[in-house]
Design a protein around this motif. Structure first.
Motif, mmCIF file in Angstrom:
data_model
loop_
_atom_site.group_PDB
_atom_site.id
_atom_site.type_symbol
_atom_site.label_atom_id
_atom_site.label_comp_id
_atom_site.label_asym_id
_atom_site.label_seq_id
_atom_site.Cartn_x
_atom_site.Cartn_y
_atom_site.Cartn_z
ATOM 1 N N ALA A 65 0.840 -1.195 0.000
ATOM 2 C CA ALA A 65 0.000 0.000 0.000
ATOM 3 C C ALA A 65 0.873 1.242 0.000
ATOM 4 O O ALA A 65 2.033 1.212 0.425
ATOM 5 C CB ALA A 65 -0.916 0.015 1.221
ATOM 6 N N ALA A 66 0.293 2.340 -0.487
ATOM 7 C CA ALA A 66 0.931 3.655 -0.408
ATOM 8 C C ALA A 66 -0.106 4.631 0.120
ATOM 9 O O ALA A 66 -1.282 4.553 -0.232
ATOM 10 C CB ALA A 66 1.435 4.091 -1.783
ATOM 11 N N GLY A 67 0.332 5.530 0.973
ATOM 12 C CA GLY A 67 -0.598 6.500 1.542
ATOM 13 C C GLY A 67 0.116 7.408 2.515
ATOM 14 O O GLY A 67 1.313 7.677 2.371
ATOM 15 N N PRO A 108 9.830 5.585 2.933
ATOM 16 C CA PRO A 108 9.381 6.897 2.472
ATOM 17 C C PRO A 108 9.134 6.880 0.962
ATOM 18 O O PRO A 108 9.851 6.210 0.224
ATOM 19 C CB PRO A 108 10.557 7.813 2.821
ATOM 20 C CG PRO A 108 11.754 6.915 2.827
ATOM 21 C CD PRO A 108 11.264 5.575 3.287
ATOM 22 N N ILE A 109 8.118 7.595 0.527
ATOM 23 C CA ILE A 109 7.870 7.709 -0.915
ATOM 24 C C ILE A 109 8.759 8.825 -1.457
ATOM 25 O O ILE A 109 8.767 9.937 -0.914
ATOM 26 C CB ILE A 109 6.381 8.033 -1.190
ATOM 27 C CG1 ILE A 109 5.500 6.865 -0.741
ATOM 28 C CG2 ILE A 109 6.155 8.327 -2.674
ATOM 29 C CD1 ILE A 109 4.005 7.106 -0.911
ATOM 30 N N PRO A 110 9.538 8.563 -2.515
ATOM 31 C CA PRO A 110 10.356 9.632 -3.115
ATOM 32 C C PRO A 110 9.497 10.852 -3.466
ATOM 33 O O PRO A 110 8.341 10.706 -3.860
ATOM 34 C CB PRO A 110 10.928 8.973 -4.378
ATOM 35 C CG PRO A 110 10.962 7.510 -4.035
ATOM 36 C CD PRO A 110 9.748 7.266 -3.191
ATOM 37 N N THR A 114 4.115 9.639 -7.341
ATOM 38 C CA THR A 114 2.715 9.640 -6.922
ATOM 39 C C THR A 114 2.414 8.415 -6.059
ATOM 40 O O THR A 114 3.163 7.434 -6.054
ATOM 41 C CB THR A 114 1.780 9.614 -8.150
ATOM 42 O OG1 THR A 114 1.952 8.339 -8.816
ATOM 43 C CG2 THR A 114 2.077 10.742 -9.123
ATOM 44 N N PHE A 115 1.276 8.448 -5.354
ATOM 45 C CA PHE A 115 0.846 7.286 -4.579
ATOM 46 C C PHE A 115 0.614 6.078 -5.493
ATOM 47 O O PHE A 115 0.894 4.943 -5.121
ATOM 48 C CB PHE A 115 -0.441 7.589 -3.805
ATOM 49 C CG PHE A 115 -0.238 8.489 -2.611
ATOM 50 C CD1 PHE A 115 0.747 8.230 -1.667
ATOM 51 C CD2 PHE A 115 -1.047 9.609 -2.424
ATOM 52 C CE1 PHE A 115 0.928 9.055 -0.560
ATOM 53 C CE2 PHE A 115 -0.878 10.436 -1.316
ATOM 54 C CZ PHE A 115 0.120 10.162 -0.385
ATOM 55 N N ILE A 116 0.086 6.334 -6.686
ATOM 56 C CA ILE A 116 -0.172 5.250 -7.650
ATOM 57 C C ILE A 116 1.134 4.540 -8.009
ATOM 58 O O ILE A 116 1.222 3.306 -7.993
ATOM 59 C CB ILE A 116 -0.844 5.794 -8.934
ATOM 60 C CG1 ILE A 116 -2.245 6.362 -8.626
ATOM 61 C CG2 ILE A 116 -0.902 4.726 -10.026
ATOM 62 C CD1 ILE A 116 -3.315 5.353 -8.331
ATOM 63 N N GLN A 117 2.161 5.331 -8.330
ATOM 64 C CA GLN A 117 3.464 4.734 -8.666
ATOM 65 C C GLN A 117 4.062 4.005 -7.460
ATOM 66 O O GLN A 117 4.583 2.893 -7.581
ATOM 67 C CB GLN A 117 4.432 5.824 -9.133
ATOM 68 C CG GLN A 117 4.079 6.441 -10.474
ATOM 69 C CD GLN A 117 4.944 7.667 -10.760
ATOM 70 O OE1 GLN A 117 5.099 8.551 -9.914
ATOM 71 N NE2 GLN A 117 5.522 7.703 -11.957
ATOM 72 N N ALA A 118 3.961 4.628 -6.302
ATOM 73 C CA ALA A 118 4.554 4.063 -5.085
ATOM 74 C C ALA A 118 3.906 2.732 -4.709
ATOM 75 O O ALA A 118 4.580 1.809 -4.237
ATOM 76 C CB ALA A 118 4.437 5.050 -3.933
ATOM 77 N N ALA A 119 2.591 2.617 -4.956
ATOM 78 C CA ALA A 119 1.885 1.370 -4.620
ATOM 79 C C ALA A 119 2.402 0.197 -5.443
ATOM 80 O O ALA A 119 2.237 -0.962 -5.053
ATOM 81 C CB ALA A 119 0.385 1.541 -4.849
ATOM 82 N N ALA A 120 3.040 0.485 -6.571
ATOM 83 C CA ALA A 120 3.562 -0.565 -7.455
ATOM 84 C C ALA A 120 4.947 -1.054 -7.026
ATOM 85 O O ALA A 120 5.523 -1.920 -7.671
ATOM 86 C CB ALA A 120 3.618 -0.039 -8.891
#
Length: 334
Positions: A65-67, A108-110, A114-120
């Motif tokens: 998950a990303a959020g 951490p998300i770079p 985006t959250f969409i990219q990070a979830a992948a």
């Protein structure tokens, strides 16, 4: 909160979105408000009743998950604060509005992602990283054969093999998928449906074969895998898409090459192992997702489905049509 659910095992039509109780973070856990999750083969197996979550894990689908951080449980070490953009490796629970995560499973998300990219990223990239480095001990210049090269794990593995200065070779089932893997960095790719990949791999490697095989197919590939595995090669099995039965003289063939078989499942690993894996990935790989780095790593998103179309997302994956990850967008709640 809303979550992807199924009341009894079966096909995608058994999936629904329903209201369930919002989780509360326990000792050392973080509550994450989920913006996006992604689909994995394990979700399909779990839906069919063939891959139950580990003991104590959420029975809601979703292994990543990303959020953003929405709350901290007691005993957190101050690594994260409310509002931080994070992505997480999960044992379950990702396809819901909220999920609780041990703080050591978060990354951490770079900033430019985006959250969409990070979830992948979490499940596919950590799986590929684990197979190559923790299990396979990949070395510079080695040749790595990646089956299902256009899958989420496959696309991650191609880039991680390149990052390790090794040579990625893939198999896939369509020319479109082979083209996508070449664009991602595969040195060679072979269509397993209409050519003998073991002969092609031996020709490409001038007879010496590959040092590592990342195999999610299993049974039906054993002979071809051994044909093109080098002396002292490592054959790493992390899935059994074609089943687990082997008919033939596997051990004699393996012994003649002094080769080794390794098996790996990430979901059932213990907390300490997963935290060590997440830490190594965060330090060694995550910086290459940021803009301006060379080599630059990129999660590959095939398609995006809203949570209420989860059944359609499952059908797409079952048809083997996706190139890269299928992402599930979670609705923004109040």
């Amino acid at each position: 909160m809303l979550a992807a659910y199924f009341d009894c095992p079966g096909g995608p039509e058994n999936l629904c979105v329903k209201e369930v109780e919002k989780p509360h973070p326990g000792e050392g856990e973080v509550l994450v408000k989920v913006s996006a999750s992604a689909l994995n083969r394990a979700d399909l197996l779990q839906r069919r009743g063939k891959y139950p979550p580990p003991k104590g894990a959420s029975d809601i689908l979703g292994l990543e998950a990303a959020g953003s951080v929405a709350g901290l449980g007691p005993g957190c070490k101050g690594q994260w604060k409310t509002g931080d953009a994070v992505m997480a490796l999960l044992s379950g629970g990702g396809q819901a509005e909220y999920v609780t995560v041990p703080e050591g499973y978060l990354m951490p998300i770079p900033h430019d992602m985006t959250f969409i990219q990070a979830a992948a990223i979490p499940e596919a990239w950590l799986t590929a990283f684990q197979l190559l480095h923790f299990v396979g001990k990949v070395q510079k210049g080695e040749r790595v054969l990646i089956h299902a090269g256009a899958s989420g794990v496959g696309m991650a593995a191609i880039q991680l093999v390149r990052l390790a200065k090794a040579i990625p070779i893939v198999t896939a089932g369509t020319q479109e998928k082979l083209k996508a893997t070449a664009n991602t960095g595969a040195a060679a790719g072979f269509n397993y449906k209409n050519e003998d990949f073991s002969e092609k791999v031996l020709a490409f490697t001038q007879g010496s074969g590959v040092d590592i095989i990342l195999d999610c197919v299993g049974g039906s590939y054993w002979e071809k895998n051994l044909n093109c595995l080098s002396t002292d090669g490592r054959w790493i099995i992390y899935g059994l898409l074609s089943g687990g039965e082997v008919h033939g003289d596997l051990f004699a063939r393996l012994l003649s090459k002094r080769a080794s078989i390794h098996t790996s499942l990430l979901r059932s690993q213990d907390k300490e192992y997963k935290e060590r894996l997440v830490k190594a990935f965060t330090e060694d790989v995550l910086p290459y997702f940021s803009g301006g780095t060379s080599p630059h790593l990129q999660p590959v998103v095939d398609s995006i489905y809203p949570l209420h179309e989860i059944a359609e997302a499952h059908r797409l994956m079952e048809e083997n049509k996706n190139i890269g990850k299928i992402v599930i967008k979670i609705p923004a709640s109040s």
